[in-house]
Write a protein that holds these residues in place. Structure first.
Motif, PDB file in Angstrom:
ATOM      1  N   ILE A 256       0.839  -1.207   0.000  1.00  0.00           N
ATOM      2  CA  ILE A 256       0.000   0.000   0.000  1.00  0.00           C
ATOM      3  C   ILE A 256       0.869   1.249   0.000  1.00  0.00           C
ATOM      4  O   ILE A 256       0.584   2.231  -0.708  1.00  0.00           O
ATOM      5  CB  ILE A 256      -0.961  -0.007   1.213  1.00  0.00           C
ATOM      6  CG1 ILE A 256      -2.050  -1.063   0.993  1.00  0.00           C
ATOM      7  CG2 ILE A 256      -1.590   1.375   1.420  1.00  0.00           C
ATOM      8  CD1 ILE A 256      -3.018  -1.204   2.137  1.00  0.00           C
ATOM      9  N   ARG A 257       1.951   1.239   0.768  1.00  0.00           N
ATOM     10  CA  ARG A 257       2.871   2.391   0.771  1.00  0.00           C
ATOM     11  C   ARG A 257       3.502   2.566  -0.612  1.00  0.00           C
ATOM     12  O   ARG A 257       3.675   3.693  -1.094  1.00  0.00           O
ATOM     13  CB  ARG A 257       3.956   2.194   1.822  1.00  0.00           C
ATOM     14  CG  ARG A 257       3.443   2.256   3.258  1.00  0.00           C
ATOM     15  CD  ARG A 257       4.622   2.332   4.228  1.00  0.00           C
ATOM     16  NE  ARG A 257       4.200   2.237   5.605  1.00  0.00           N
ATOM     17  CZ  ARG A 257       3.659   3.226   6.319  1.00  0.00           C
ATOM     18  NH1 ARG A 257       3.455   4.397   5.742  1.00  0.00           N
ATOM     19  NH2 ARG A 257       3.316   3.043   7.580  1.00  0.00           N
ATOM     20  N   ARG A 258       3.832   1.443  -1.254  1.00  0.00           N
ATOM     21  CA  ARG A 258       4.434   1.520  -2.589  1.00  0.00           C
ATOM     22  C   ARG A 258       3.433   2.097  -3.592  1.00  0.00           C
ATOM     23  O   ARG A 258       3.781   2.954  -4.419  1.00  0.00           O
ATOM     24  CB  ARG A 258       4.886   0.126  -3.029  1.00  0.00           C
ATOM     25  CG  ARG A 258       5.563   0.102  -4.399  1.00  0.00           C
ATOM     26  CD  ARG A 258       5.999  -1.309  -4.761  1.00  0.00           C
ATOM     27  NE  ARG A 258       4.874  -2.197  -4.947  1.00  0.00           N
ATOM     28  CZ  ARG A 258       4.132  -2.262  -6.057  1.00  0.00           C
ATOM     29  NH1 ARG A 258       4.392  -1.449  -7.079  1.00  0.00           N
ATOM     30  NH2 ARG A 258       3.132  -3.111  -6.149  1.00  0.00           N
ATOM     31  N   LEU A 259       2.172   1.646  -3.510  1.00  0.00           N
ATOM     32  CA  LEU A 259       1.135   2.167  -4.402  1.00  0.00           C
ATOM     33  C   LEU A 259       0.914   3.661  -4.170  1.00  0.00           C
ATOM     34  O   LEU A 259       0.728   4.425  -5.114  1.00  0.00           O
ATOM     35  CB  LEU A 259      -0.177   1.411  -4.166  1.00  0.00           C
ATOM     36  CG  LEU A 259      -0.239  -0.039  -4.660  1.00  0.00           C
ATOM     37  CD1 LEU A 259      -1.493  -0.715  -4.122  1.00  0.00           C
ATOM     38  CD2 LEU A 259      -0.215  -0.096  -6.182  1.00  0.00           C
ATOM     39  N   ARG A 260       0.960   4.055  -2.909  1.00  0.00           N
ATOM     40  CA  ARG A 260       0.752   5.475  -2.568  1.00  0.00           C
ATOM     41  C   ARG A 260       1.886   6.325  -3.151  1.00  0.00           C
ATOM     42  O   ARG A 260       1.638   7.387  -3.748  1.00  0.00           O
ATOM     43  CB  ARG A 260       0.702   5.612  -1.044  1.00  0.00           C
ATOM     44  CG  ARG A 260       0.646   7.034  -0.511  1.00  0.00           C
ATOM     45  CD  ARG A 260      -0.731   7.651  -0.693  1.00  0.00           C
ATOM     46  NE  ARG A 260      -0.814   8.933  -0.030  1.00  0.00           N
ATOM     47  CZ  ARG A 260      -1.169   9.101   1.226  1.00  0.00           C
ATOM     48  NH1 ARG A 260      -1.477   8.042   1.973  1.00  0.00           N
ATOM     49  NH2 ARG A 260      -1.241  10.298   1.753  1.00  0.00           N
ATOM     50  N   ALA A 261       3.115   5.866  -2.974  1.00  0.00           N
ATOM     51  CA  ALA A 261       4.262   6.613  -3.493  1.00  0.00           C
ATOM     52  C   ALA A 261       4.210   6.710  -5.016  1.00  0.00           C
ATOM     53  O   ALA A 261       4.491   7.760  -5.601  1.00  0.00           O
ATOM     54  CB  ALA A 261       5.560   5.937  -3.048  1.00  0.00           C
ATOM     55  N   GLN A 262       3.826   5.614  -5.670  1.00  0.00           N
ATOM     56  CA  GLN A 262       3.720   5.605  -7.127  1.00  0.00           C
ATOM     57  C   GLN A 262       2.622   6.562  -7.592  1.00  0.00           C
ATOM     58  O   GLN A 262       2.792   7.296  -8.567  1.00  0.00           O
ATOM     59  CB  GLN A 262       3.424   4.179  -7.593  1.00  0.00           C
ATOM     60  CG  GLN A 262       3.263   4.042  -9.104  1.00  0.00           C
ATOM     61  CD  GLN A 262       2.992   2.597  -9.502  1.00  0.00           C
ATOM     62  OE1 GLN A 262       3.440   1.661  -8.853  1.00  0.00           O
ATOM     63  NE2 GLN A 262       2.207   2.419 -10.556  1.00  0.00           N
ATOM     64  N   TYR A 263       1.490   6.583  -6.871  1.00  0.00           N
ATOM     65  CA  TYR A 263       0.381   7.473  -7.239  1.00  0.00           C
ATOM     66  C   TYR A 263       0.804   8.936  -7.106  1.00  0.00           C
ATOM     67  O   TYR A 263       0.530   9.761  -7.975  1.00  0.00           O
ATOM     68  CB  TYR A 263      -0.829   7.194  -6.352  1.00  0.00           C
ATOM     69  CG  TYR A 263      -2.035   8.043  -6.691  1.00  0.00           C
ATOM     70  CD1 TYR A 263      -2.956   7.637  -7.638  1.00  0.00           C
ATOM     71  CD2 TYR A 263      -2.234   9.284  -6.078  1.00  0.00           C
ATOM     72  CE1 TYR A 263      -4.052   8.423  -7.970  1.00  0.00           C
ATOM     73  CE2 TYR A 263      -3.332  10.073  -6.403  1.00  0.00           C
ATOM     74  CZ  TYR A 263      -4.231   9.641  -7.346  1.00  0.00           C
ATOM     75  OH  TYR A 263      -5.297  10.430  -7.669  1.00  0.00           O
TER      76      TYR A 263
END
Length: 380
Positions: A256-263
Protein backbone atom coordinates in the motif's frame (compact mmCIF):
# COMPACT_ATOMS: atom_id res chain seq x y z
CA UNK A 1 -73.02 -6.73 14.05
CA UNK A 2 -74.20 -8.37 10.86
CA UNK A 3 -77.42 -7.44 9.09
CA UNK A 4 -78.91 -9.76 6.46
CA UNK A 5 -81.52 -8.43 4.08
CA UNK A 6 -83.56 -10.50 1.64
CA UNK A 7 -83.76 -9.07 -1.86
CA UNK A 8 -85.51 -10.03 -5.10
CA UNK A 9 -84.50 -9.09 -8.62
CA UNK A 10 -86.84 -8.27 -11.54
CA UNK A 11 -87.34 -11.99 -12.21
CA UNK A 12 -88.24 -12.63 -8.58
CA UNK A 13 -85.00 -14.47 -7.73
CA UNK A 14 -84.02 -14.23 -4.06
CA UNK A 15 -80.60 -13.09 -2.77
CA UNK A 16 -79.32 -12.26 0.68
CA UNK A 17 -77.32 -9.08 1.18
CA UNK A 18 -74.99 -9.13 4.21
CA UNK A 19 -73.64 -5.97 5.81
CA UNK A 20 -71.23 -6.11 8.75
CA UNK A 21 -70.64 -3.01 10.84
CA UNK A 22 -67.98 -3.37 13.51
CA UNK A 23 -66.49 -0.44 15.38
CA UNK A 24 -63.00 0.38 14.18
CA UNK A 25 -63.40 -1.36 10.81
CA UNK A 26 -64.88 -0.28 7.46
CA UNK A 27 -68.24 -1.90 6.60
CA UNK A 28 -68.03 -5.27 4.85
CA UNK A 29 -70.75 -6.30 2.39
CA UNK A 30 -71.46 -9.30 0.20
CA UNK A 31 -74.47 -11.00 -1.46
CA UNK A 32 -75.32 -14.72 -1.50
CA UNK A 33 -78.00 -16.91 -3.07
CA UNK A 34 -78.30 -18.94 0.15
CA UNK A 35 -79.28 -17.49 3.53
CA UNK A 36 -77.38 -20.27 5.31
CA UNK A 37 -74.15 -19.43 3.48
CA UNK A 38 -74.78 -15.71 4.14
CA UNK A 39 -74.99 -16.41 7.90
CA UNK A 40 -71.85 -18.55 7.82
CA UNK A 41 -69.92 -15.87 5.96
CA UNK A 42 -71.11 -13.16 8.38
CA UNK A 43 -70.02 -15.21 11.43
CA UNK A 44 -66.66 -16.03 9.90
CA UNK A 45 -65.90 -12.44 8.86
CA UNK A 46 -66.89 -11.04 12.27
CA UNK A 47 -64.55 -13.50 13.98
CA UNK A 48 -61.72 -12.71 11.59
CA UNK A 49 -62.23 -8.95 12.02
CA UNK A 50 -62.06 -9.22 15.80
CA UNK A 51 -58.91 -11.35 15.49
CA UNK A 52 -57.33 -8.75 13.17
CA UNK A 53 -56.87 -11.16 10.28
CA UNK A 54 -59.62 -10.33 7.83
CA UNK A 55 -58.38 -6.97 6.56
CA UNK A 56 -54.97 -8.42 5.77
CA UNK A 57 -56.57 -11.21 3.74
CA UNK A 58 -58.64 -8.64 1.86
CA UNK A 59 -55.43 -6.72 1.16
CA UNK A 60 -53.79 -9.93 -0.07
CA UNK A 61 -56.71 -10.58 -2.41
CA UNK A 62 -56.45 -7.04 -3.78
CA UNK A 63 -52.83 -7.38 -5.00
CA UNK A 64 -51.15 -9.83 -7.36
CA UNK A 65 -47.68 -11.31 -7.00
CA UNK A 66 -46.72 -9.35 -10.12
CA UNK A 67 -47.71 -6.06 -8.44
CA UNK A 68 -45.68 -6.99 -5.38
CA UNK A 69 -42.57 -7.82 -7.43
CA UNK A 70 -42.84 -4.55 -9.35
CA UNK A 71 -43.22 -2.51 -6.15
CA UNK A 72 -40.21 -4.32 -4.64
CA UNK A 73 -38.15 -3.67 -7.76
CA UNK A 74 -38.91 0.06 -7.73
CA UNK A 75 -38.75 0.81 -4.02
CA UNK A 76 -36.32 -1.72 -2.54
CA UNK A 77 -34.01 -2.99 -5.27
CA UNK A 78 -33.38 0.12 -7.39
CA UNK A 79 -31.36 2.10 -4.77
CA UNK A 80 -28.74 -0.68 -4.64
CA UNK A 81 -25.66 -1.23 -6.78
CA UNK A 82 -26.30 -1.72 -10.53
CA UNK A 83 -24.86 -5.25 -10.51
CA UNK A 84 -27.26 -6.27 -7.73
CA UNK A 85 -30.19 -4.71 -9.59
CA UNK A 86 -29.19 -6.66 -12.70
CA UNK A 87 -28.70 -10.03 -10.97
CA UNK A 88 -31.76 -9.90 -8.73
CA UNK A 89 -33.83 -8.33 -11.50
CA UNK A 90 -33.41 -11.51 -13.55
CA UNK A 91 -34.60 -13.57 -10.59
CA UNK A 92 -37.62 -11.30 -10.06
CA UNK A 93 -38.48 -11.62 -13.75
CA UNK A 94 -38.46 -15.42 -13.44
CA UNK A 95 -40.79 -15.42 -10.44
CA UNK A 96 -43.09 -12.96 -12.19
CA UNK A 97 -43.35 -15.26 -15.22
CA UNK A 98 -44.38 -18.15 -12.95
CA UNK A 99 -46.50 -16.49 -10.26
CA UNK A 100 -47.26 -12.96 -11.44
CA UNK A 101 -50.95 -13.56 -12.25
CA UNK A 102 -51.82 -15.04 -8.84
CA UNK A 103 -53.21 -12.92 -6.05
CA UNK A 104 -51.16 -12.84 -2.86
CA UNK A 105 -54.01 -14.65 -1.11
CA UNK A 106 -53.53 -17.58 -3.52
CA UNK A 107 -49.79 -17.81 -2.93
CA UNK A 108 -49.18 -21.05 -1.04
CA UNK A 109 -46.18 -23.21 -0.06
CA UNK A 110 -47.37 -25.84 -2.55
CA UNK A 111 -47.43 -23.31 -5.39
CA UNK A 112 -43.94 -22.03 -4.58
CA UNK A 113 -42.68 -25.60 -4.14
CA UNK A 114 -43.90 -26.53 -7.62
CA UNK A 115 -41.95 -23.59 -9.06
CA UNK A 116 -38.90 -24.64 -7.06
CA UNK A 117 -39.04 -28.15 -8.51
CA UNK A 118 -39.48 -26.81 -12.04
CA UNK A 119 -36.46 -24.54 -11.62
CA UNK A 120 -34.32 -27.37 -10.22
CA UNK A 121 -35.31 -29.67 -13.12
CA UNK A 122 -34.52 -27.09 -15.82
CA UNK A 123 -30.97 -27.69 -17.12
CA UNK A 124 -28.51 -24.89 -17.72
CA UNK A 125 -26.99 -24.87 -21.20
CA UNK A 126 -26.51 -28.29 -22.74
CA UNK A 127 -27.92 -30.75 -20.20
CA UNK A 128 -25.92 -29.20 -17.34
CA UNK A 129 -27.91 -29.67 -14.12
CA UNK A 130 -28.84 -26.54 -12.22
CA UNK A 131 -26.88 -26.15 -9.00
CA UNK A 132 -28.88 -26.40 -5.75
CA UNK A 133 -27.24 -23.12 -4.66
CA UNK A 134 -28.93 -21.36 -7.59
CA UNK A 135 -32.34 -22.66 -6.52
CA UNK A 136 -31.67 -21.51 -2.95
CA UNK A 137 -30.73 -18.05 -4.24
CA UNK A 138 -34.01 -17.79 -6.17
CA UNK A 139 -35.97 -18.84 -3.08
CA UNK A 140 -34.05 -16.40 -0.88
CA UNK A 141 -34.87 -13.51 -3.20
CA UNK A 142 -38.60 -14.31 -3.16
CA UNK A 143 -38.44 -14.80 0.60
CA UNK A 144 -37.12 -11.29 1.09
CA UNK A 145 -39.81 -9.85 -1.18
CA UNK A 146 -42.51 -11.57 0.88
CA UNK A 147 -40.92 -10.48 4.16
CA UNK A 148 -41.07 -6.85 3.04
CA UNK A 149 -44.72 -7.35 2.03
CA UNK A 150 -45.51 -8.65 5.54
CA UNK A 151 -43.44 -6.29 7.70
CA UNK A 152 -43.49 -2.99 5.85
CA UNK A 153 -46.42 -2.92 3.42
CA UNK A 154 -48.80 -5.25 5.31
CA UNK A 155 -50.02 -6.82 2.09
CA UNK A 156 -49.76 -10.26 3.70
CA UNK A 157 -50.46 -11.60 7.16
CA UNK A 158 -47.56 -14.03 6.98
CA UNK A 159 -45.10 -15.33 4.42
CA UNK A 160 -45.58 -18.88 3.09
CA UNK A 161 -41.81 -19.28 2.60
CA UNK A 162 -40.96 -20.85 6.01
CA UNK A 163 -43.03 -23.86 4.95
CA UNK A 164 -41.11 -24.29 1.67
CA UNK A 165 -38.14 -26.64 1.97
CA UNK A 166 -34.88 -25.72 0.30
CA UNK A 167 -32.52 -28.08 -1.54
CA UNK A 168 -29.45 -29.14 0.37
CA UNK A 169 -26.34 -27.23 -0.70
CA UNK A 170 -22.88 -28.70 -0.28
CA UNK A 171 -20.69 -25.79 -1.28
CA UNK A 172 -18.43 -25.47 1.72
CA UNK A 173 -15.39 -25.20 -0.49
CA UNK A 174 -12.20 -24.69 1.49
CA UNK A 175 -9.55 -24.57 -1.22
CA UNK A 176 -6.52 -22.69 0.07
CA UNK A 177 -2.96 -22.13 -1.04
CA UNK A 178 -0.25 -24.36 0.30
CA UNK A 179 3.01 -22.63 1.21
CA UNK A 180 4.59 -23.70 -2.07
CA UNK A 181 1.58 -22.59 -4.12
CA UNK A 182 1.57 -19.24 -2.37
CA UNK A 183 5.22 -18.64 -3.21
CA UNK A 184 4.69 -19.58 -6.86
CA UNK A 185 1.56 -17.43 -7.14
CA UNK A 186 3.20 -14.33 -5.68
CA UNK A 187 6.24 -14.79 -7.90
CA UNK A 188 4.09 -15.20 -11.04
CA UNK A 189 1.92 -12.21 -10.05
CA UNK A 190 5.06 -10.09 -9.76
CA UNK A 191 5.97 -11.01 -13.34
CA UNK A 192 2.47 -10.26 -14.70
CA UNK A 193 1.89 -7.62 -17.38
CA UNK A 194 -0.75 -6.21 -15.03
CA UNK A 195 1.30 -4.02 -12.70
CA UNK A 196 -1.38 -4.11 -9.99
CA UNK A 197 -1.77 -7.88 -9.71
CA UNK A 198 1.12 -8.48 -7.31
CA UNK A 199 -0.22 -5.94 -4.82
CA UNK A 200 -3.78 -7.21 -5.24
CA UNK A 201 -2.77 -10.80 -4.40
CA UNK A 202 -0.68 -9.74 -1.38
CA UNK A 203 -3.43 -7.54 0.07
CA UNK A 204 -6.14 -10.13 -0.63
CA UNK A 205 -4.27 -12.86 1.26
CA UNK A 206 -3.33 -10.50 4.09
CA UNK A 207 -6.82 -9.13 4.74
CA UNK A 208 -9.35 -11.67 3.45
CA UNK A 209 -11.27 -8.93 1.64
CA UNK A 210 -13.82 -9.91 -0.97
CA UNK A 211 -12.99 -9.15 -4.60
CA UNK A 212 -15.51 -6.30 -4.81
CA UNK A 213 -14.32 -4.75 -1.54
CA UNK A 214 -10.70 -4.88 -2.63
CA UNK A 215 -11.11 -3.65 -6.19
CA UNK A 216 -13.31 -0.71 -5.14
CA UNK A 217 -10.91 0.56 -2.48
CA UNK A 218 -10.28 4.31 -2.64
CA UNK A 219 -7.56 6.27 -0.88
CA UNK A 220 -10.15 7.85 1.43
CA UNK A 221 -10.80 4.34 2.83
CA UNK A 222 -7.24 4.01 4.12
CA UNK A 223 -5.69 5.72 7.13
CA UNK A 224 -1.98 5.66 6.47
CA UNK A 225 0.65 7.35 8.66
CA UNK A 226 4.37 7.00 8.13
CA UNK A 227 5.10 6.38 11.83
CA UNK A 228 2.45 3.68 12.28
CA UNK A 229 3.25 0.00 12.03
CA UNK A 230 -0.12 -0.65 10.44
CA UNK A 231 -2.69 1.06 8.25
CA UNK A 232 -6.43 0.91 8.76
CA UNK A 233 -8.83 0.11 5.93
CA UNK A 234 -12.42 1.11 6.64
CA UNK A 235 -14.97 -0.60 4.40
CA UNK A 236 -18.13 1.49 4.38
CA UNK A 237 -20.18 -0.80 2.14
CA UNK A 238 -19.79 -4.55 2.62
CA UNK A 239 -21.80 -7.55 1.47
CA UNK A 240 -23.72 -7.79 4.75
CA UNK A 241 -24.27 -4.03 4.89
CA UNK A 242 -22.12 -3.38 7.94
CA UNK A 243 -19.13 -1.07 8.27
CA UNK A 244 -15.89 -2.99 8.85
CA UNK A 245 -12.38 -1.92 9.80
CA UNK A 246 -9.30 -3.95 8.83
CA UNK A 247 -5.77 -3.31 10.13
CA UNK A 248 -3.10 -3.88 7.47
CA UNK A 249 0.44 -4.88 8.42
CA UNK A 250 3.56 -6.49 7.01
CA UNK A 251 3.76 -7.20 3.28
CA UNK A 252 0.32 -5.72 2.57
CA UNK A 253 1.24 -2.46 4.30
CA UNK A 254 4.44 -2.34 2.27
CA UNK A 255 2.43 -2.76 -0.97
CA UNK A 256 0.00 0.00 0.00
CA UNK A 257 2.87 2.39 0.77
CA UNK A 258 4.43 1.52 -2.59
CA UNK A 259 1.14 2.17 -4.40
CA UNK A 260 0.75 5.47 -2.57
CA UNK A 261 4.26 6.61 -3.49
CA UNK A 262 3.72 5.60 -7.13
CA UNK A 263 0.38 7.47 -7.24
CA UNK A 264 1.92 10.65 -5.78
CA UNK A 265 4.81 10.53 -8.30
CA UNK A 266 2.45 10.30 -11.26
CA UNK A 267 0.08 13.03 -9.99
CA UNK A 268 2.49 15.87 -9.30
CA UNK A 269 2.81 15.11 -5.61
CA UNK A 270 -0.93 15.24 -4.89
CA UNK A 271 -3.34 12.53 -3.79
CA UNK A 272 -6.98 12.50 -4.79
CA UNK A 273 -8.67 10.76 -1.87
CA UNK A 274 -11.57 9.70 -4.11
CA UNK A 275 -9.25 7.89 -6.53
CA UNK A 276 -9.29 4.09 -6.75
CA UNK A 277 -6.18 2.21 -5.66
CA UNK A 278 -6.50 -0.11 -8.65
CA UNK A 279 -7.95 2.19 -11.30
CA UNK A 280 -8.37 1.29 -14.95
CA UNK A 281 -6.23 3.29 -17.38
CA UNK A 282 -9.16 3.72 -19.77
CA UNK A 283 -11.61 4.86 -17.06
CA UNK A 284 -10.00 6.01 -13.78
CA UNK A 285 -13.31 5.73 -11.93
CA UNK A 286 -13.59 2.00 -12.66
CA UNK A 287 -11.40 -0.81 -11.27
CA UNK A 288 -8.81 -2.38 -13.53
CA UNK A 289 -9.79 -5.69 -15.15
CA UNK A 290 -7.59 -8.54 -13.92
CA UNK A 291 -9.40 -11.65 -15.21
CA UNK A 292 -7.02 -12.36 -18.10
CA UNK A 293 -3.92 -11.55 -16.05
CA UNK A 294 -5.20 -13.72 -13.18
CA UNK A 295 -5.82 -16.75 -15.41
CA UNK A 296 -2.37 -16.38 -17.00
CA UNK A 297 -0.74 -16.09 -13.57
CA UNK A 298 -2.42 -19.26 -12.32
CA UNK A 299 -1.12 -21.17 -15.36
CA UNK A 300 2.42 -19.85 -14.90
CA UNK A 301 2.30 -20.73 -11.19
CA UNK A 302 1.00 -24.24 -12.03
CA UNK A 303 -1.99 -23.84 -9.69
CA UNK A 304 -5.17 -25.73 -10.57
CA UNK A 305 -8.75 -25.64 -9.30
CA UNK A 306 -8.33 -22.20 -7.75
CA UNK A 307 -10.53 -19.11 -7.91
CA UNK A 308 -9.84 -15.56 -6.80
CA UNK A 309 -12.36 -15.99 -3.96
CA UNK A 310 -10.20 -18.85 -2.67
CA UNK A 311 -7.67 -16.23 -1.58
CA UNK A 312 -10.27 -15.35 1.06
CA UNK A 313 -10.44 -19.01 2.11
CA UNK A 314 -6.66 -18.96 2.23
CA UNK A 315 -6.70 -16.04 4.69
CA UNK A 316 -9.20 -17.81 6.94
CA UNK A 317 -7.24 -21.07 6.80
CA UNK A 318 -3.97 -19.33 7.69
CA UNK A 319 -5.69 -17.55 10.58
CA UNK A 320 -7.03 -20.84 11.92
CA UNK A 321 -3.60 -22.46 11.58
CA UNK A 322 -2.16 -19.55 13.55
CA UNK A 323 -4.54 -20.13 16.44
CA UNK A 324 -7.17 -17.46 15.73
CA UNK A 325 -10.55 -18.17 17.31
CA UNK A 326 -13.78 -18.49 15.34
CA UNK A 327 -15.04 -15.05 16.53
CA UNK A 328 -11.71 -13.48 15.51
CA UNK A 329 -11.87 -15.03 12.05
CA UNK A 330 -15.51 -13.96 11.68
CA UNK A 331 -14.66 -10.38 12.63
CA UNK A 332 -11.79 -10.18 10.13
CA UNK A 333 -13.79 -11.71 7.28
CA UNK A 334 -16.96 -9.79 8.12
CA UNK A 335 -19.16 -12.84 8.79
CA UNK A 336 -22.20 -12.30 11.00
CA UNK A 337 -22.69 -16.02 11.61
CA UNK A 338 -20.03 -18.23 13.20
CA UNK A 339 -21.39 -21.17 11.16
CA UNK A 340 -19.64 -19.64 8.15
CA UNK A 341 -16.22 -20.05 9.78
CA UNK A 342 -16.74 -23.56 11.20
CA UNK A 343 -15.47 -24.94 7.89
CA UNK A 344 -12.00 -23.72 8.88
CA UNK A 345 -12.07 -25.27 12.37
CA UNK A 346 -10.01 -28.31 11.42
CA UNK A 347 -7.08 -26.05 10.45
CA UNK A 348 -6.82 -24.99 14.10
CA UNK A 349 -6.57 -28.49 15.60
CA UNK A 350 -2.82 -28.13 16.17
CA UNK A 351 -3.50 -25.00 18.18
CA UNK A 352 -6.22 -26.78 20.20
CA UNK A 353 -3.84 -29.68 20.82
CA UNK A 354 -1.26 -27.25 22.22
CA UNK A 355 -3.87 -25.69 24.51
CA UNK A 356 -4.88 -29.12 25.82
CA UNK A 357 -1.24 -30.09 26.23
CA UNK A 358 -0.57 -27.01 28.37
CA UNK A 359 -3.59 -27.82 30.52
CA UNK A 360 -2.57 -31.45 30.91
CA UNK A 361 1.02 -30.57 31.85
CA UNK A 362 -0.17 -27.97 34.36
CA UNK A 363 -2.47 -30.46 36.11
CA UNK A 364 -0.61 -33.76 35.76
CA UNK A 365 2.98 -32.75 35.06
CA UNK A 366 5.09 -33.65 32.07
CA UNK A 367 5.84 -37.19 33.21
CA UNK A 368 2.88 -39.19 34.48
CA UNK A 369 3.91 -42.23 36.55
CA UNK A 370 1.47 -44.79 35.28
CA UNK A 371 2.83 -47.47 37.60
CA UNK A 372 1.52 -45.57 40.63
CA UNK A 373 -2.06 -46.00 39.45
CA UNK A 374 -4.28 -48.65 41.06
CA UNK A 375 -4.26 -51.94 39.14
CA UNK A 376 -7.26 -52.54 36.96
CA UNK A 377 -9.71 -55.24 38.04
CA UNK A 378 -9.29 -58.64 36.44
CA UNK A 379 -11.55 -58.77 33.37
CA UNK A 380 -12.18 -62.46 34.06
Amino acid sequence: MATIRERRDAQGKKSYHVQIRLKGFPPQTKSFDSKTIAKQWAAHVEAELRAGRYMQRVEAERHTVGELLEKYRNEVLTPHKPERVRDQGLILNWWESKLGVYSLAELSPALIGACRDELAATPVGKDKPRAPATVVRYLATLSHVLSVAVKEWQWLEESPMPKVSKPRVSNERVRHLTDEERKRLIKAAGESANTYLHAIVIIAISTGMRYGELMNLRWRDITLAEADRYALIVLERTKNGERRGLPVTGAALKEIRRLRAQYVRTHQGRTNLNALLFASESDPDKPVQIRKAWDTTLKRARIENFRFHDLRHTTASYLAMGGATAPEIAEILGHKDLKMVKRYAHFGKDHIAKVLTRMSEARFGTDIELESAQPLPDAT
